[in-house]
Design a protein around this motif. Structure first.
Motif, PDB file in Angstrom:
ATOM      1  N   GLY A 171      43.130  27.534  71.237  1.00 44.64           N
ATOM      2  CA  GLY A 171      43.220  28.676  70.446  1.00 44.64           C
ATOM      3  C   GLY A 171      44.473  29.214  69.915  1.00 44.64           C
ATOM      4  O   GLY A 171      44.692  30.493  69.502  1.00 44.64           O
ATOM      5  N   ALA A 172      45.510  28.224  69.860  1.00 44.42           N
ATOM      6  CA  ALA A 172      46.980  28.979  69.497  1.00 44.42           C
ATOM      7  C   ALA A 172      46.899  29.372  68.297  1.00 44.42           C
ATOM      8  O   ALA A 172      47.303  30.254  68.011  1.00 44.42           O
ATOM      9  CB  ALA A 172      47.823  27.580  69.987  1.00 44.42           C
ATOM     10  N   ARG A 173      46.211  28.327  67.071  1.00 43.28           N
ATOM     11  CA  ARG A 173      46.377  28.611  65.945  1.00 43.28           C
ATOM     12  C   ARG A 173      45.463  29.832  65.528  1.00 43.28           C
ATOM     13  O   ARG A 173      45.788  30.847  64.765  1.00 43.28           O
ATOM     14  CB  ARG A 173      45.966  27.599  64.988  1.00 43.28           C
ATOM     15  CG  ARG A 173      46.931  26.311  65.256  1.00 43.28           C
ATOM     16  CD  ARG A 173      46.514  25.188  64.328  1.00 43.28           C
ATOM     17  NE  ARG A 173      47.446  23.969  64.455  1.00 43.28           N
ATOM     18  CZ  ARG A 173      48.474  23.962  63.855  1.00 43.28           C
ATOM     19  NH1 ARG A 173      48.747  24.832  62.798  1.00 43.28           N
ATOM     20  NH2 ARG A 173      49.468  22.886  63.980  1.00 43.28           N
ATOM     21  N   ARG A 174      44.532  29.915  66.254  1.00 45.94           N
ATOM     22  CA  ARG A 174      43.447  31.242  65.893  1.00 45.94           C
ATOM     23  C   ARG A 174      44.236  32.586  66.368  1.00 45.94           C
ATOM     24  O   ARG A 174      44.262  33.453  65.839  1.00 45.94           O
ATOM     25  CB  ARG A 174      42.037  31.146  66.886  1.00 45.94           C
ATOM     26  CG  ARG A 174      40.976  29.876  66.314  1.00 45.94           C
ATOM     27  CD  ARG A 174      39.840  30.296  66.947  1.00 45.94           C
ATOM     28  NE  ARG A 174      40.004  30.004  68.387  1.00 45.94           N
ATOM     29  CZ  ARG A 174      39.732  29.031  69.049  1.00 45.94           C
ATOM     30  NH1 ARG A 174      39.769  27.566  68.257  1.00 45.94           N
ATOM     31  NH2 ARG A 174      39.859  28.565  70.406  1.00 45.94           N
ATOM     32  N   ALA A 175      45.085  32.292  67.528  1.00 39.84           N
ATOM     33  CA  ALA A 175      45.687  33.618  67.996  1.00 39.84           C
ATOM     34  C   ALA A 175      46.740  33.962  66.902  1.00 39.84           C
ATOM     35  O   ALA A 175      47.154  35.024  66.560  1.00 39.84           O
ATOM     36  CB  ALA A 175      46.317  33.470  69.365  1.00 39.84           C
ATOM     37  N   GLY A 176      47.493  32.928  66.456  1.00 37.05           N
ATOM     38  CA  GLY A 176      48.406  33.114  65.418  1.00 37.05           C
ATOM     39  C   GLY A 176      47.707  33.604  64.298  1.00 37.05           C
ATOM     40  O   GLY A 176      48.492  34.412  63.700  1.00 37.05           O
ATOM     41  N   TRP A 188      44.327  17.002  60.841  1.00 40.84           N
ATOM     42  CA  TRP A 188      43.711  18.097  61.559  1.00 40.84           C
ATOM     43  C   TRP A 188      44.258  18.243  62.845  1.00 40.84           C
ATOM     44  O   TRP A 188      43.925  17.372  63.659  1.00 40.84           O
ATOM     45  CB  TRP A 188      42.193  18.114  61.297  1.00 40.84           C
ATOM     46  CG  TRP A 188      41.561  19.285  61.984  1.00 40.84           C
ATOM     47  CD1 TRP A 188      41.703  20.560  61.782  1.00 40.84           C
ATOM     48  CD2 TRP A 188      40.132  19.462  62.342  1.00 40.84           C
ATOM     49  NE1 TRP A 188      41.087  21.396  62.453  1.00 40.84           N
ATOM     50  CE2 TRP A 188      39.897  20.994  62.719  1.00 40.84           C
ATOM     51  CE3 TRP A 188      39.322  18.482  62.648  1.00 40.84           C
ATOM     52  CZ2 TRP A 188      38.767  21.256  63.293  1.00 40.84           C
ATOM     53  CZ3 TRP A 188      37.936  18.841  63.227  1.00 40.84           C
ATOM     54  CH2 TRP A 188      37.776  20.201  63.343  1.00 40.84           C
ATOM     55  N   GLU A 189      44.928  19.368  63.242  1.00 40.79           N
ATOM     56  CA  GLU A 189      45.041  19.523  64.621  1.00 40.79           C
ATOM     57  C   GLU A 189      44.079  20.572  65.255  1.00 40.79           C
ATOM     58  O   GLU A 189      43.465  21.591  64.811  1.00 40.79           O
ATOM     59  CB  GLU A 189      46.435  20.256  64.948  1.00 40.79           C
ATOM     60  CG  GLU A 189      46.582  20.530  66.226  1.00 40.79           C
ATOM     61  CD  GLU A 189      48.200  21.199  66.616  1.00 40.79           C
ATOM     62  OE1 GLU A 189      48.315  21.780  67.661  1.00 40.79           O
ATOM     63  OE2 GLU A 189      49.071  20.691  65.782  1.00 40.79           O
ATOM     64  N   ILE A 190      43.209  20.141  66.002  1.00 43.20           N
ATOM     65  CA  ILE A 190      42.169  20.861  66.562  1.00 43.20           C
ATOM     66  C   ILE A 190      42.567  21.840  67.536  1.00 43.20           C
ATOM     67  O   ILE A 190      43.270  21.301  68.571  1.00 43.20           O
ATOM     68  CB  ILE A 190      41.131  19.699  67.321  1.00 43.20           C
ATOM     69  CG1 ILE A 190      40.569  18.569  66.181  1.00 43.20           C
ATOM     70  CG2 ILE A 190      39.779  20.329  67.711  1.00 43.20           C
ATOM     71  CD1 ILE A 190      39.880  17.364  66.961  1.00 43.20           C
ATOM     72  N   ASP A 191      41.996  23.021  67.175  1.00 40.46           N
ATOM     73  CA  ASP A 191      42.584  24.149  67.905  1.00 40.46           C
ATOM     74  C   ASP A 191      41.696  24.487  69.315  1.00 40.46           C
ATOM     75  O   ASP A 191      41.065  25.082  69.351  1.00 40.46           O
ATOM     76  CB  ASP A 191      42.521  25.340  67.022  1.00 40.46           C
ATOM     77  CG  ASP A 191      43.450  26.528  67.555  1.00 40.46           C
ATOM     78  OD1 ASP A 191      44.349  26.393  68.369  1.00 40.46           O
ATOM     79  OD2 ASP A 191      42.956  27.507  67.419  1.00 40.46           O
ATOM     80  N   ALA A 197      45.367  29.008  57.121  1.00 45.81           N
ATOM     81  CA  ALA A 197      45.226  27.701  56.555  1.00 45.81           C
ATOM     82  C   ALA A 197      45.410  26.668  57.746  1.00 45.81           C
ATOM     83  O   ALA A 197      44.994  25.430  57.587  1.00 45.81           O
ATOM     84  CB  ALA A 197      46.021  27.463  55.403  1.00 45.81           C
ATOM     85  N   ALA A 198      46.357  26.926  58.667  1.00 46.41           N
ATOM     86  CA  ALA A 198      46.539  25.826  59.750  1.00 46.41           C
ATOM     87  C   ALA A 198      45.287  25.698  60.499  1.00 46.41           C
ATOM     88  O   ALA A 198      45.496  24.814  61.175  1.00 46.41           O
ATOM     89  CB  ALA A 198      47.859  26.674  60.564  1.00 46.41           C
ATOM     90  N   LEU A 199      44.221  26.513  60.480  1.00 48.42           N
ATOM     91  CA  LEU A 199      43.154  26.144  61.421  1.00 48.42           C
ATOM     92  C   LEU A 199      42.343  25.151  60.369  1.00 48.42           C
ATOM     93  O   LEU A 199      41.345  24.433  61.212  1.00 48.42           O
ATOM     94  CB  LEU A 199      42.258  27.354  61.574  1.00 48.42           C
ATOM     95  CG  LEU A 199      42.538  28.318  62.327  1.00 48.42           C
ATOM     96  CD1 LEU A 199      41.903  29.783  62.396  1.00 48.42           C
ATOM     97  CD2 LEU A 199      42.533  27.768  64.007  1.00 48.42           C
TER      98      LEU A 199
END
Length: 465
Positions: free
Chosen positions: A134-139, A128-131, A93-95
């Motif tokens: 890739g920090a959020r994708r990695a998470g 929205w924090e634009i990733d 959901a963070a993405l």
């Protein structure tokens, strides 16, 4: 204008992203080319998932199922799956942009040119924090790997509980066999004591022989009583594992006849067996999760880009008249650049890399331990099989020798000492055969446990019951 500014700001960030290089999410484990221990049944492949059902012992299957339903270990593993699933959902959901609704009503009176009235507002706002890095994708990926590992641990718990229950069941059955042998021996010694006492009273035997026969009978009765108590303890341990009431369990045990375990067959290569080990699979998922977490920690050292927006409507009512307003905003498009944090982010990256290195070491150690457990189970199984024929031959011979000694004693041609010595030897051989059978059962179960219980990582990773 805004797009031009965004492009200018994002260009160096995208170039910096190329420098991110998290460690590999998949590593090799040192595996031998083939098993060094003898393979059961020439290494053919069998379906271990339904192994308990193939024993021909329905009671064992029922007890395994009951123990898995009652096990707190399995329950805790299922709870860890739910927690890991929630974390994966939150990470995913963070993405995405967040969307919140808002509503308010306010009435005010003030000494100004504005008349008093009631203001009501209704709208939605988003952030929205634009990733970018890739920090959020990695998470999210790390959370997904943790979920897969939690599912594997759930299967590992089921295999462990099943193996523990089967071991306890066969331990009880072995105890019952030992009790049967001890009871028969006690009856035999009691008969010998009675006959010896009658012969001593008639003057055909010395009083010392009568005393020795009574002592032997008492010793046998003592062993039978001790063995019966041990069987009662085994029953209570099985009750604790399965949560089946003791009277009901004893009734089922009395009505059921134990069967020999069906042979387990395994693949010839360790890699094929290791794929069935939930603990190895979970350790591999830990490595992948740790790799993604390193990438997430690295990305935290770079700038962050966020966007906000709002759409709303307002109404101002005063003096019976309504004034309606609508508004919307896109922005701000904010760029946050870390300048000084006293080394916090760098330390987080170092900690994540240390966790990754630890996960790699633990994964390889788990793989080595898996190979060791399979090898040891194969050695024990091969040893038990090789000794079975000799143990049975010895038992048959000692039984024949005891019968001959007993016949000679009853006919007056043998001594009581000779009879007791033959009896002790036969009893030891009886117990040795039962112990060897129990050892063989334990070796089969250990091999079942070592090969992962028939579960494969690609087949299923979360509980379905």
């Amino acid at each position: 204008m805004m797009m031009r500014w965004f492009t200018s700001a994002a260009a160096p960030l995208l170039l910096g992203a190329c420098a991110l290089a998290p460690p590999p999410s998949k590593v090799d484990a040192p595996l031998p080319p083939a098993w060094q221990a003898p393979l059961a049944h020439n290494g053919s492949v069998a379906d271990l998932a339904h192994w308990w059902s193939s024993h021909g012992d329905p009671l064992l299957v029922e007890l395994v199922n009951a123990s898995q339903q009652a096990s707190p270990t399995i329950s805790a593993a299922a709870a860890r799956i739910a927690s890991a699933r929630a974390q994966r959902t939150a990470a995913g959901a963070a993405l995405l942009p967040s969307l919140d609704g808002f509503a308010s009503v306010n009435r005010a009176s003030q000494q100004s040119a504005m008349p008093s009235g009631t203001t009501s507002q209704l709208g939605v706002q988003t952030a929205w924090e634009i990733d970018v890095f890739g920090a959020r994708r990695a998470g999210r990926n790390a959370a997904g790997e943790r979920l897969l590992g939690a599912g594997a641990q759930w299967h590992d718990a089921r295999v462990a509980v099943a193996a523990e229950t089967a071991n306890q069941y066969y331990s009880l059955r072995a105890c019952e066999q030992l009790l049967n042998v001890a009871s028969q021996d006690a009856v035999s010694r009691r008969d010998s004591a009675r006959l010896t006492s009658m012969a001593a009273e008639a003057g055909f035997q010395a009083p010392a022989n009568a005393a020795l026969a009574r002592a032997s009978a008492a010793d046998a009765s003592n062993r039978a009583t001790q063995q019966r108590a041990q069987c009662d303890i085994e029953v209570k341990a099985l009750v604790a594992l399965t949560a089946v009431a003791e009277p009901e369990l004893r009734k089922r045990l009395a009505a059921s006849r134990p069967a020999e375990p069906a042979p387990i067959a395994i693949a010839a290569l360790p890699a094929q067996v290791l794929a069935q080990r939930p603990d190895v699979y979970a350790a591999e998922r830990d490595v992948a999760a740790a790799s993604f977490e390193v990438g997430s920690a690295q990305a935290q050292r770079y700038p962050r880009l966020s966007l906000q927006g709002m759409v709303g409507a307002a109404n101002f009512r005063s003096g019976g008249e309504n004034t309606e307003l609508t508004a919307w905003t896109i922005g701000p498009l904010a760029l946050t650049v870390p300048i000084f944090d006293a080394g916090t982010r760098r330390a987080n990256v170092a900690a994540a890399r240390a966790n990754y290195d630890d996960a790699v070491v633990r994964y390889r150690a788990t793989a080595r331990q898996a190979v060791r457990e399979v090898e040891e189970a194969l050695v024990r199984l091969d040893s038990a099989a090789a000794r079975t024929s000799d143990a049975q031959t010895a038992l048959d011979g000692y039984r024949a020798a005891f019968v001959a000694a007993e016949d000679r004693y009853k006919g007056g041609f043998g001594s009581l000492l000779e009879l007791e010595d033959a009896r002790r030897t036969r009893l030891a051989a009886e117990n040795a055969v039962i112990a060897l059978q129990r050892e063989r059962n334990a070796a089969w179960i250990a091999l079942y446990r070592a090969t992962g219980g028939g579960w494969t990582g690609a087949a299923q990773t979360e509980p379905t019951t």
